[in-house]
Design a protein around this motif. Structure first.
Motif, short mmCIF file in Angstrom:
data_model
loop_
_atom_site.label_atom_id
_atom_site.label_comp_id
_atom_site.label_asym_id
_atom_site.label_seq_id
_atom_site.Cartn_x
_atom_site.Cartn_y
_atom_site.Cartn_z
N LYS A 78 0.97 -1.27 0.03
CA LYS A 78 0.07 -0.14 -0.02
C LYS A 78 0.77 1.34 -0.11
O LYS A 78 0.38 2.33 -0.72
N ASN A 79 1.86 1.14 0.74
CA ASN A 79 2.68 2.55 0.81
C ASN A 79 3.99 2.58 0.23
O ASN A 79 4.72 3.22 0.05
N ASN A 81 5.96 2.65 -3.39
CA ASN A 81 5.63 3.09 -4.76
C ASN A 81 7.04 2.91 -5.43
O ASN A 81 8.08 3.29 -5.51
#
Length: 91
Positions: A78-79, A81
């Motif tokens: 989710k966090n 990139n």
């Protein structure tokens, strides 16, 4: 021999009578439903099941949710990139 016009008239008369009877029956049915009082309508009582009286049913009723919808964030992506810091197109 019968005239074509008289057979057509008989056919329309029969069809009209059948439709009229159907309309009268439907009206009678709907009016009888509206006139029925609420005391005449039978609603079944909810049945008690074995689960309600058993030990499992009692435990289920007394149990509580210890985490109360406060779950930790377990998604590792989710966090993250993967494209962060990559070359940016100038156009």
């Amino acid at each position: 021999m019968m005239n074509l016009n008289s057979t057509m008239q008989r056919k329309y008369i029969v069809i009209t009578l059948v439709v009229l009877c159907a309309v009268v029956l439907l009206l009678f049915f709907f009016i009888s439903l509206k006139l029925r009082s609420p005391s005449q309508v039978v609603t079944p009582e909810p049945k008690r099941t074995i689960e309600d009286d058993s030990l499992g049913g009692q435990i289920f009723e007394q149990s509580q949710n210890p985490i109360q919808e406060k779950l930790p964030d377990t998604n590792p992506v989710k966090n993250a990139n993967p494209i962060e810091g990559a070359y940016t197109n100038p156009f």
